[in-house]
Design an enzyme around this catalytic site. Sequence first.
Site, PDB file in Angstrom:
ATOM      1  N   LYS A   1     -84.467 -50.954  27.474  1.00 53.99           N
ATOM      2  CA  LYS A   1     -85.477 -50.387  28.361  1.00 53.99           C
ATOM      3  C   LYS A   1     -85.593 -51.257  29.600  1.00 53.99           C
ATOM      4  O   LYS A   1     -85.684 -52.476  29.508  1.00 53.99           O
ATOM      5  CB  LYS A   1     -86.831 -50.302  27.659  1.00 53.99           C
ATOM      6  CG  LYS A   1     -87.897 -49.579  28.471  1.00 53.99           C
ATOM      7  CD  LYS A   1     -89.238 -49.521  27.740  1.00 53.99           C
ATOM      8  CE  LYS A   1     -89.947 -50.864  27.763  1.00 53.99           C
ATOM      9  NZ  LYS A   1     -91.336 -50.747  27.252  1.00 53.99           N
TER      10      LYS A   1
ATOM     11  N   ASP B   1     -94.716 -50.696  17.710  1.00 55.30           N
ATOM     12  CA  ASP B   1     -95.060 -51.432  18.920  1.00 55.30           C
ATOM     13  C   ASP B   1     -96.476 -51.962  18.781  1.00 55.30           C
ATOM     14  O   ASP B   1     -97.180 -51.639  17.809  1.00 55.30           O
ATOM     15  CB  ASP B   1     -94.932 -50.526  20.141  1.00 55.30           C
ATOM     16  CG  ASP B   1     -94.580 -51.280  21.414  1.00 55.30           C
ATOM     17  OD1 ASP B   1     -94.646 -52.529  21.411  1.00 55.30           O
ATOM     18  OD2 ASP B   1     -94.265 -50.622  22.428  1.00 55.30           O
TER      19      ASP B   1
ATOM     20  N   THR C   1     -99.590 -44.688  27.824  1.00 55.39           N
ATOM     21  CA  THR C   1     -99.293 -43.299  28.198  1.00 55.39           C
ATOM     22  C   THR C   1     -98.505 -42.587  27.099  1.00 55.39           C
ATOM     23  O   THR C   1     -98.511 -41.361  27.030  1.00 55.39           O
ATOM     24  CB  THR C   1     -98.460 -43.245  29.490  1.00 55.39           C
ATOM     25  OG1 THR C   1     -97.193 -43.873  29.260  1.00 55.39           O
ATOM     26  CG2 THR C   1     -99.181 -43.949  30.631  1.00 55.39           C
TER      27      THR C   1
ATOM     28  N   HIS D   1    -100.394 -58.630  22.914  1.00 55.46           N
ATOM     29  CA  HIS D   1     -99.129 -58.167  23.486  1.00 55.46           C
ATOM     30  C   HIS D   1     -98.049 -59.235  23.424  1.00 55.46           C
ATOM     31  O   HIS D   1     -96.885 -58.944  23.123  1.00 55.46           O
ATOM     32  CB  HIS D   1     -99.367 -57.738  24.942  1.00 55.46           C
ATOM     33  CG  HIS D   1     -98.169 -57.124  25.594  1.00 55.46           C
ATOM     34  ND1 HIS D   1     -97.635 -55.932  25.172  1.00 55.46           N
ATOM     35  CD2 HIS D   1     -97.398 -57.538  26.632  1.00 55.46           C
ATOM     36  CE1 HIS D   1     -96.583 -55.625  25.922  1.00 55.46           C
ATOM     37  NE2 HIS D   1     -96.421 -56.581  26.810  1.00 55.46           N
TER      38      HIS D   1
ATOM     39  N   ASP E   1    -131.096 -52.943  38.571  1.00 53.08           N
ATOM     40  CA  ASP E   1    -130.038 -53.277  39.527  1.00 53.08           C
ATOM     41  C   ASP E   1    -128.658 -53.355  38.880  1.00 53.08           C
ATOM     42  O   ASP E   1    -127.686 -53.742  39.517  1.00 53.08           O
ATOM     43  CB  ASP E   1    -130.359 -54.593  40.230  1.00 53.08           C
ATOM     44  CG  ASP E   1    -130.439 -55.775  39.276  1.00 53.08           C
ATOM     45  OD1 ASP E   1    -130.357 -55.543  38.048  1.00 53.08           O
ATOM     46  OD2 ASP E   1    -130.596 -56.909  39.750  1.00 53.08           O
ATOM     47  N   GLY E   2    -128.564 -52.988  37.603  1.00 55.58           N
ATOM     48  CA  GLY E   2    -127.288 -52.998  36.919  1.00 55.58           C
ATOM     49  C   GLY E   2    -127.026 -54.244  36.103  1.00 55.58           C
ATOM     50  O   GLY E   2    -126.041 -54.299  35.365  1.00 55.58           O
ATOM     51  N   GLU E   3    -127.874 -55.250  36.231  1.00 52.68           N
ATOM     52  CA  GLU E   3    -127.723 -56.436  35.403  1.00 52.68           C
ATOM     53  C   GLU E   3    -128.251 -56.160  33.991  1.00 52.68           C
ATOM     54  O   GLU E   3    -128.888 -55.139  33.733  1.00 52.68           O
ATOM     55  CB  GLU E   3    -128.461 -57.622  36.035  1.00 52.68           C
ATOM     56  CG  GLU E   3    -127.846 -58.073  37.354  1.00 52.68           C
ATOM     57  CD  GLU E   3    -128.516 -59.311  37.926  1.00 52.68           C
ATOM     58  OE1 GLU E   3    -129.435 -59.867  37.261  1.00 52.68           O
ATOM     59  OE2 GLU E   3    -128.139 -59.732  39.037  1.00 52.68           O
TER      60      GLU E   3
ATOM     61  N   THR F   1     -93.123 -44.532  26.503  1.00 50.10           N
ATOM     62  CA  THR F   1     -92.127 -45.397  25.853  1.00 50.10           C
ATOM     63  C   THR F   1     -91.798 -44.880  24.459  1.00 50.10           C
ATOM     64  O   THR F   1     -90.630 -44.786  24.065  1.00 50.10           O
ATOM     65  CB  THR F   1     -92.648 -46.841  25.780  1.00 50.10           C
ATOM     66  OG1 THR F   1     -92.807 -47.356  27.098  1.00 50.10           O
ATOM     67  CG2 THR F   1     -91.677 -47.731  25.011  1.00 50.10           C
TER      68      THR F   1
ATOM     69  N   ARG G   1     -87.666 -51.338  33.517  1.00 46.97           N
ATOM     70  CA  ARG G   1     -88.663 -50.726  34.392  1.00 46.97           C
ATOM     71  C   ARG G   1     -88.394 -51.143  35.831  1.00 46.97           C
ATOM     72  O   ARG G   1     -88.084 -52.297  36.103  1.00 46.97           O
ATOM     73  CB  ARG G   1     -90.085 -51.140  34.001  1.00 46.97           C
ATOM     74  CG  ARG G   1     -90.574 -50.484  32.721  1.00 46.97           C
ATOM     75  CD  ARG G   1     -92.055 -50.765  32.481  1.00 46.97           C
ATOM     76  NE  ARG G   1     -92.514 -50.169  31.242  1.00 46.97           N
ATOM     77  CZ  ARG G   1     -92.947 -48.934  31.107  1.00 46.97           C
ATOM     78  NH1 ARG G   1     -92.951 -48.133  32.156  1.00 46.97           N
ATOM     79  NH2 ARG G   1     -93.359 -48.467  29.942  1.00 46.97           N
TER      80      ARG G   1
END
Length: 329
Positions: A207, A232, A237, A137, A40-42, A240, A209
């Site tokens: 910078k 960084d 992606t 981060h 069942d995915g467990e 930056t 956003r």
Amino acid sequence: MPTSGDLRFFALDSGRDFGQLVAQSLGIDLSPHEEREFEDGEHKARPLTNVRGKDVFVVQSLHGDPHRSVNDKLMRLLLFIGTLVDASAARVTAVLPYLCYARKEQKTQPRDPIATRYVAGLFEAVGTDRVVALDVHNLAAFQNAFRCRTDHLEANPLFVRHFASQLQGEDVVVVSPDAGGVKRAERFRRGISAALGRDASLAFMEKHRAGGVMRGGAIVGEVAGKSAVIIDDLISTGSTMLHAAKVCREQGARAVHAAATHGVFSSKAEAVLADPALAQIVVTNSIPPFRLSPALVQSKLVILDIAPLIASAIAAIHDDGSITALLEP
């Protein structure tokens, strides 16, 4: 680095290859465990060795991959930690080369989640005694989110040693891709200056956003005629990094190198990182570069091994040694 017999070191199946590297640096074998899948995915995982009264470390990098989602890895780790606690381990330390949800550490819009704090609560709920993470981060958010003990490791010494050998004789400028990363860039600048025996300079990008789209682009600092290192915590992606690299080149930088601890490399990173504005991309093996083509990895990517750093941190914690000493280049 020899360790005493009351240490147990586990790596769940999805991170076993990295766990083996750490175990080799520690001079021990991975502790055996069993993982079972149900229809069942467990799933369940349990140690196959006695952990009662032992100092237990579990390493798991919490990134998604083609076989396991971020959430699946997080859930499996939490359940395994709870199992170790119930099996009477004296102390359980979660070692997280990459901590998931660390980028959502504050409300930037009304009714936003603060995911870092919620994840911290999950680790605490299953009885985790200590969390060790690498280049999160936002360090202040990480330290404030957890009520259990935390240790924060940095890849900065690895980057310093790498670029000190690459940029001998070069005039170096360290570039932060945004104002928020200036402290990180300054730590690297001090390290590379000491290693090169001369001062590197510092610059940063403006910078902004809006709606997830990056805007702005002026650079503060002098890059003309210099070798630029953009540093960084992660590359997702790559937009930056590439934007900063192009501005540096337009302002007369001789060459532009990119360095980030975590190579997430999502979305269109392949095309972005192949751009000739970036001479070289340096990351660690906190996340394997499985989303990039082998050709790009071979031609442009340098991967630094963090397993010895992780092993040294485990040994220091186990032996009540200093973590701070590991952060010096």
